[in-house]
Design an enzyme around this catalytic site. Sequence first.
Site, PDB file in Angstrom:
ATOM      1  CD  GLU A  67     -10.096  -1.152  56.036  1.00  0.00           C
ATOM      2  OE1 GLU A  67     -10.846  -1.557  55.132  1.00  0.00           O
ATOM      3  OE2 GLU A  67      -8.937  -1.572  56.193  1.00  0.00           O
ATOM      4  CD  GLU A  97      -8.032  -4.139  59.703  1.00  0.00           C
ATOM      5  OE1 GLU A  97      -7.908  -4.589  58.547  1.00  0.00           O
ATOM      6  OE2 GLU A  97      -9.120  -3.780  60.187  1.00  0.00           O
TER       7      GLU A  97
HETATM    8  O1  AHR Z   1      -8.584  -8.005  57.840  1.00  0.00           O
HETATM    9  C1  AHR Z   1      -9.537  -8.163  56.839  1.00  0.00           C
HETATM   10  C2  AHR Z   1     -10.210  -6.864  56.468  1.00  0.00           C
HETATM   11  O2  AHR Z   1      -9.265  -6.013  55.890  1.00  0.00           O
HETATM   12  C3  AHR Z   1     -10.790  -6.054  57.579  1.00  0.00           C
HETATM   13  O3  AHR Z   1     -12.060  -6.458  57.951  1.00  0.00           O
HETATM   14  C4  AHR Z   1     -10.827  -4.679  57.005  1.00  0.00           C
HETATM   15  O4  AHR Z   1     -10.742  -3.670  57.986  1.00  0.00           O
HETATM   16  C5  AHR Z   1      -9.677  -4.669  56.026  1.00  0.00           C
HETATM   17  O5  AHR Z   1     -10.041  -4.165  54.804  1.00  0.00           O
END
Ligand code: AHR
Length: 540
Positions: free
Chosen positions: A214, A339
């Site tokens: 991110e 994710e």
């Molecule tokens: O999964 C939780 C968080 O969500 C992670 O650390 C981040 O990459 C995302 O914003």
Amino acid sequence: MQTIGRRTFMSQALVGCAAALALRSASAADACVEILLGEPIGTISPDLYGHFTEHIGGVIYDGIWVGENSKIPNIGGIRKELVEQMRKIKPAVVRWPGGCFADSYNWRDGTGPRAERPCRTNFWVADKDLWDAPDGPQKYEPNQFGTNEFARFCRLMGAEPYIAANVRSLTAWDLDEWVEYCNAPADATTLSRQRAAAGDREPFGVRYWGVGNESWGCGGNFTPEEYATHFRQFTAWVPGYGVDLKFIGSGPNSGDLQWTRGFFAKLTERDKDFLRTVYGWALHYYCGTTGKGSAIDFTLEDWYELLKRADRMESFITGHWAAMGEIDAEHRVKLIVDEWGAWHRQGTEVHPAYLFGQMPTLRDALISAITLDTFNRHADKVAMANVAQLINNLHCLFLAREEKFVSTTNFHVFDMYAAHYNAKSLRTVISAPPVGYQYEGKPGSLWGLAGSASLREKQAVLTIVNPHASQARDTEIVLRGAAVRSGRAKTLTASDIHAHNTFDQPHAVEPKEADIAASGAKFAYNFPPASVTRLTLQLL
Ligand code: AHR
């Protein structure tokens, strides 16, 4: 598989979805699924069903790592029951150490004798405005679980490691050395000797390396152009030690096409050949939550609206794929969704220290199925995906607290969908009356059935979600290009859409399997309300 002639094909065409639904008044079915065996999309890589483990809340400490001297059964400190459950679903790849944590992590802290490792403030220590929790490993990172422990965890499960490097607060040199620590031959370098001293003489052979996480946010607040420059720098001339390193770029948040376009344009400004340095472009999408309640407290409208939001994955994949194609016309770079999942409000954690430790319900199971079906349908575009996160966290497969352990509804979906591994994804046409609902005073609409199909040798697998909370869906299933000899159905559902597994009721929601009456090129099947179904069809 039986090969069919033109005459048979034409008669099958007449009973395809369009015809079946046109004749709806004459048949019991109000929906149709048409599996096109002659239209393969791509191979469904087991990497699409990957996992994610971050040093956050109760994921690592207590979830995975209990310590060698724990009374909790463990294999070298790693929770044994977790390993055993994971082996059942044959995980291909696991991402670590974050998430946002990755860009605040110095990998050297997690090496060397455990008793001598430093204790650091965890990225997720937060403060009272965001969340508060008792002091513990979730706030002050003890570094007991580091690179060697992660590699062993992967080895125990039979999964490949995927490591996310720190771009925000370390250098390209640190990435080089981390690769050396993991992959340099035994006894060859000081770092490979340190790895051996920690118990792992043989190299880990880590192929997948994330370049930050991110990077548009917690990973550095970069512009896409700034990040592309860092990406070029971090990936230039990293020694491979015979391993084909696959670098993964920190991609967009949901539908942020500007991040994708900006990165690809800047990356290739000197030479298009820099595309070869990117194995995957990592999209993150959390479908969020709905309503005012926690993970288990929601209305019928919240149910439909959240399923609809999960379905946006489809347009994010096709949107970013098209944007990448503006520069990468040959699509050398694949998408990686490292994710994904629902992100509910707090309130169902098994311990107050387990940040984001939400309790998945049947609703989350449908979100898992909708998402995995989407990846299957785009097996030609998506190279890997990692559900966030494995245990005691967002959209998890397991919950654990000391000796207590339970598999969630999400685990059961991953278990059912493993039947798609390494099969050819097949184009599948689905027609069903849409579901109408109201959300916050506005009308909403969701498809009536969705899913995916695959073929491996003489076995076809069809997975289907029926989102309707109370109506079963009588469906005509048509195979174009094959005929069925026998079939079995495995179904995950419950009479209550809020149903979920807990430490006290670990079997509240579990799939049931039975033979079905299926033969020939078409057959009828009734998909129960609020369900995920897997049909396994043996072909003639
Ligand atoms: O999964 C939780 C968080 O969500 C992670 O650390 C981040 O990459 C995302 O914003």
